[in-house]
Design a protein around this motif. Structure first.
Motif, PDB file in Angstrom:
ATOM      1  N   HIS A 137       0.813  -1.238   0.000  1.00  0.00           N
ATOM      2  CA  HIS A 137       0.000   0.000   0.000  1.00  0.00           C
ATOM      3  C   HIS A 137       0.837   1.274   0.000  1.00  0.00           C
ATOM      4  CE1 HIS A 137      -3.689  -2.233   0.347  1.00  0.00           C
ATOM      5  NE2 HIS A 137      -3.144  -2.948   1.312  1.00  0.00           N
ATOM      6  N   LYS A 138       1.980   1.236  -0.694  1.00  0.00           N
ATOM      7  CA  LYS A 138       2.830   2.422  -0.806  1.00  0.00           C
ATOM      8  C   LYS A 138       2.672   3.025  -2.201  1.00  0.00           C
ATOM      9  CE  LYS A 138       6.368   0.965   2.442  1.00  0.00           C
ATOM     10  NZ  LYS A 138       7.796   0.639   2.619  1.00  0.00           N
ATOM     11  N   PRO A 139       2.500   4.347  -2.287  1.00  0.00           N
ATOM     12  CA  PRO A 139       2.459   5.002  -3.605  1.00  0.00           C
ATOM     13  C   PRO A 139       3.735   4.661  -4.376  1.00  0.00           C
ATOM     14  CG  PRO A 139       1.829   6.534  -1.878  1.00  0.00           C
ATOM     15  CD  PRO A 139       2.355   5.304  -1.198  1.00  0.00           C
ATOM     16  N   SER A 140       3.602   4.469  -5.695  1.00  0.00           N
ATOM     17  CA  SER A 140       4.754   4.016  -6.471  1.00  0.00           C
ATOM     18  C   SER A 140       4.857   4.741  -7.806  1.00  0.00           C
ATOM     19  CB  SER A 140       4.676   2.499  -6.692  1.00  0.00           C
ATOM     20  OG  SER A 140       3.478   2.154  -7.351  1.00  0.00           O
ATOM     21  N   TYR A 141       6.056   4.653  -8.387  1.00  0.00           N
ATOM     22  CA  TYR A 141       6.358   5.235  -9.692  1.00  0.00           C
ATOM     23  C   TYR A 141       7.566   4.510 -10.257  1.00  0.00           C
ATOM     24  CZ  TYR A 141       9.902   7.804  -7.030  1.00  0.00           C
ATOM     25  OH  TYR A 141      10.960   8.132  -6.210  1.00  0.00           O
ATOM     26  N   ILE A 142       7.793   4.696 -11.545  1.00  0.00           N
ATOM     27  CA  ILE A 142       8.950   4.080 -12.192  1.00  0.00           C
ATOM     28  C   ILE A 142       9.846   5.168 -12.764  1.00  0.00           C
ATOM     29  CG2 ILE A 142       9.695   2.712 -14.210  1.00  0.00           C
ATOM     30  CD1 ILE A 142       7.335   0.843 -13.668  1.00  0.00           C
ATOM     31  N   LEU A 143      11.120   5.028 -12.545  1.00  0.00           N
ATOM     32  CA  LEU A 143      12.121   5.869 -13.190  1.00  0.00           C
ATOM     33  C   LEU A 143      12.799   5.004 -14.244  1.00  0.00           C
ATOM     34  CD1 LEU A 143      13.476   8.588 -13.337  1.00  0.00           C
ATOM     35  CD2 LEU A 143      15.113   7.799 -11.646  1.00  0.00           C
ATOM     36  N   MET A 144      12.600   5.367 -15.495  1.00  0.00           N
ATOM     37  CA  MET A 144      13.132   4.606 -16.620  1.00  0.00           C
ATOM     38  C   MET A 144      14.373   5.317 -17.145  1.00  0.00           C
ATOM     39  SD  MET A 144      11.039   3.417 -20.032  1.00  0.00           S
ATOM     40  CE  MET A 144      10.869   5.019 -20.772  1.00  0.00           C
ATOM     41  N   GLU A 145      15.435   4.561 -17.337  1.00  0.00           N
ATOM     42  CA  GLU A 145      16.674   5.113 -17.872  1.00  0.00           C
ATOM     43  C   GLU A 145      16.987   4.441 -19.199  1.00  0.00           C
ATOM     44  OE1 GLU A 145      19.023   6.327 -13.836  1.00  0.00           O
ATOM     45  OE2 GLU A 145      19.288   4.275 -14.552  1.00  0.00           O
ATOM     46  N   LEU A 146      17.075   5.255 -20.249  1.00  0.00           N
ATOM     47  CA  LEU A 146      17.388   4.762 -21.586  1.00  0.00           C
ATOM     48  C   LEU A 146      18.823   5.166 -21.901  1.00  0.00           C
ATOM     49  CD1 LEU A 146      14.217   6.189 -21.797  1.00  0.00           C
ATOM     50  CD2 LEU A 146      14.342   4.635 -23.712  1.00  0.00           C
ATOM     51  N   LEU A 147      19.697   4.185 -22.006  1.00  0.00           N
ATOM     52  CA  LEU A 147      21.106   4.450 -22.266  1.00  0.00           C
ATOM     53  C   LEU A 147      21.344   4.643 -23.756  1.00  0.00           C
ATOM     54  CD1 LEU A 147      22.836   1.888 -19.867  1.00  0.00           C
ATOM     55  CD2 LEU A 147      21.982   4.192 -19.382  1.00  0.00           C
ATOM     56  N   ASP A 148      22.431   5.308 -24.079  1.00  0.00           N
ATOM     57  CA  ASP A 148      22.782   5.588 -25.470  1.00  0.00           C
ATOM     58  C   ASP A 148      23.011   4.314 -26.280  1.00  0.00           C
ATOM     59  OD1 ASP A 148      22.613   8.278 -24.875  1.00  0.00           O
ATOM     60  OD2 ASP A 148      24.748   8.478 -24.453  1.00  0.00           O
ATOM     61  N   ASN A 149      23.401   3.221 -25.617  1.00  0.00           N
ATOM     62  CA  ASN A 149      23.664   1.971 -26.326  1.00  0.00           C
ATOM     63  C   ASN A 149      22.393   1.141 -26.560  1.00  0.00           C
ATOM     64  OD1 ASN A 149      23.052   0.837 -23.857  1.00  0.00           O
ATOM     65  ND2 ASN A 149      25.088  -0.020 -23.493  1.00  0.00           N
ATOM     66  N   GLY A 150      21.215   1.674 -26.177  1.00  0.00           N
ATOM     67  CA  GLY A 150      19.954   0.979 -26.403  1.00  0.00           C
ATOM     68  C   GLY A 150      19.404   0.245 -25.196  1.00  0.00           C
ATOM     69  N   GLU A 151      20.227   0.057 -24.173  1.00  0.00           N
ATOM     70  CA  GLU A 151      19.743  -0.614 -22.970  1.00  0.00           C
ATOM     71  C   GLU A 151      18.730   0.263 -22.238  1.00  0.00           C
ATOM     72  OE1 GLU A 151      22.582  -3.280 -20.568  1.00  0.00           O
ATOM     73  OE2 GLU A 151      23.854  -1.661 -21.350  1.00  0.00           O
ATOM     74  N   VAL A 152      17.771  -0.393 -21.566  1.00  0.00           N
ATOM     75  CA  VAL A 152      16.766   0.321 -20.775  1.00  0.00           C
ATOM     76  C   VAL A 152      16.719  -0.315 -19.392  1.00  0.00           C
ATOM     77  CG1 VAL A 152      14.375   1.062 -20.607  1.00  0.00           C
ATOM     78  CG2 VAL A 152      15.390   0.713 -22.854  1.00  0.00           C
ATOM     79  N   PHE A 153      16.700   0.532 -18.374  1.00  0.00           N
ATOM     80  CA  PHE A 153      16.560   0.073 -16.996  1.00  0.00           C
ATOM     81  C   PHE A 153      15.292   0.669 -16.413  1.00  0.00           C
ATOM     82  CE2 PHE A 153      21.055  -0.206 -17.925  1.00  0.00           C
ATOM     83  CZ  PHE A 153      21.358  -1.488 -17.475  1.00  0.00           C
ATOM     84  N   TYR A 154      14.526  -0.173 -15.728  1.00  0.00           N
ATOM     85  CA  TYR A 154      13.259   0.234 -15.104  1.00  0.00           C
ATOM     86  C   TYR A 154      13.424   0.114 -13.610  1.00  0.00           C
ATOM     87  CZ  TYR A 154      11.831  -0.933 -19.837  1.00  0.00           C
ATOM     88  OH  TYR A 154      11.727  -1.003 -21.212  1.00  0.00           O
ATOM     89  N   ASN A 155      13.334   1.245 -12.908  1.00  0.00           N
ATOM     90  CA  ASN A 155      13.502   1.246 -11.468  1.00  0.00           C
ATOM     91  C   ASN A 155      12.175   1.558 -10.806  1.00  0.00           C
ATOM     92  OD1 ASN A 155      16.486   0.982 -11.513  1.00  0.00           O
ATOM     93  ND2 ASN A 155      16.335   2.939 -12.562  1.00  0.00           N
ATOM     94  N   LEU A 156      11.577   0.556 -10.164  1.00  0.00           N
ATOM     95  CA  LEU A 156      10.333   0.749  -9.438  1.00  0.00           C
ATOM     96  C   LEU A 156      10.669   1.365  -8.091  1.00  0.00           C
ATOM     97  CD1 LEU A 156       7.286   0.317  -9.031  1.00  0.00           C
ATOM     98  CD2 LEU A 156       7.830  -2.005  -8.237  1.00  0.00           C
ATOM     99  N   ASN A 157      10.009   2.474  -7.778  1.00  0.00           N
ATOM    100  CA  ASN A 157      10.261   3.201  -6.543  1.00  0.00           C
ATOM    101  C   ASN A 157       8.965   3.369  -5.753  1.00  0.00           C
ATOM    102  OD1 ASN A 157      13.183   4.366  -6.961  1.00  0.00           O
ATOM    103  ND2 ASN A 157      12.111   4.612  -8.885  1.00  0.00           N
ATOM    104  N   TYR A 158       9.108   3.382  -4.432  1.00  0.00           N
ATOM    105  CA  TYR A 158       7.971   3.623  -3.549  1.00  0.00           C
ATOM    106  C   TYR A 158       8.165   4.974  -2.879  1.00  0.00           C
ATOM    107  CZ  TYR A 158       6.845  -1.194  -4.420  1.00  0.00           C
ATOM    108  OH  TYR A 158       6.534  -2.362  -5.053  1.00  0.00           O
ATOM    109  N   PHE A 159       7.103   5.759  -2.861  1.00  0.00           N
ATOM    110  CA  PHE A 159       7.164   7.095  -2.282  1.00  0.00           C
ATOM    111  C   PHE A 159       7.109   6.990  -0.758  1.00  0.00           C
ATOM    112  CE2 PHE A 159       4.989  10.854  -0.594  1.00  0.00           C
ATOM    113  CZ  PHE A 159       5.897  11.825  -0.992  1.00  0.00           C
ATOM    114  N   GLU A 160       8.060   7.622  -0.129  1.00  0.00           N
ATOM    115  CA  GLU A 160       8.107   7.715   1.336  1.00  0.00           C
ATOM    116  C   GLU A 160       8.076   9.180   1.715  1.00  0.00           C
ATOM    117  OE1 GLU A 160       8.260   5.055   3.380  1.00  0.00           O
ATOM    118  OE2 GLU A 160       8.684   3.486   1.920  1.00  0.00           O
ATOM    119  N   LYS A 161       7.192   9.547   2.609  1.00  0.00           N
ATOM    120  CA  LYS A 161       7.095  10.967   3.012  1.00  0.00           C
ATOM    121  C   LYS A 161       8.249  11.355   3.883  1.00  0.00           C
ATOM    122  CE  LYS A 161       2.238  11.365   2.357  1.00  0.00           C
ATOM    123  NZ  LYS A 161       0.993  11.887   2.694  1.00  0.00           N
TER     124      LYS A 161
END
Length: 162
Positions: free
Chosen positions: A138-162
């Motif tokens: 039950h934590k608010p969440s979001y994803i930070l996506m990083e697209l590298l110049d070489n074509g790789e993509v990383f998806y970082n799931l994050n939970y919002f903490e006040k």
């Protein structure tokens, strides 16, 4: 490298999202996957980078589209809220729609439950809800996506903490 903040289902409550934007560093774009409920201009005013917003099932007075295709680096993204693709019963229709548009990444919201599914032809992500989470913790969440110049993509799931 491009850094993309991916959020969904703020439902007019911009407090958590505002805080995430302040805390995030070097963001190049924000993608809101719907159910923003009329806070489009407020969100754009908080950002000094491009903002893309799709229409959710609770977004009644809007001109936002049901889906967008966004090209970033060497990737093509299919962004939608998901309600029009029956995502509450599975991601098959969404995946097929994204592939038909030539996309290799599909993003959706609607279920308020985060997930990242990496397949051979397509990666499907849901950032969950930034204001009304439904997953076990039950934590608010979001994803930070990083697209590298070489074509790789990383998806970082994050939970919002006040």
């Amino acid at each position: 490298m491009k850094r993309v903040l991916v959020v969904s289902d703020s439902h007019g409550n911009m407090g958590n999202l505002s805080e995430v934007i302040k805390r995030s560093k070097d963001i190049d774009m924000l993608i809101h996957l719907g159910d923003i409920q009329g806070e489009d201009e407020l969100l754009r005013s908080m950002c000094n980078f491009p903002v893309e917003i799709v229409r959710g099932n609770c977004d009644f007075e809007t001109n936002n589209k049901l889906y967008l295709t966004i090209e970033l680096e060497c990737h093509k993204i299919f962004a939608t809220h998901g309600h029009a693709y029956g995502v509450e019963w599975g991601i098959e229709r969404l995946s097929y729609a994204a592939l038909e548009e030539g996309c290799d990444i599909a993003m959706y919201g609607h279920t308020h439950v985060p997930e990242i599914i990496q397949g051979d032809d397509i990666t499907v992500i849901n950032p969950g809800s930034i204001s009304r989470p439904r997953q076990m913790n039950h934590k608010p969440s979001y994803i930070l996506m990083e697209l590298l110049d070489n074509g790789e993509v990383f998806y970082n799931l994050n939970y919002f903490e006040k």
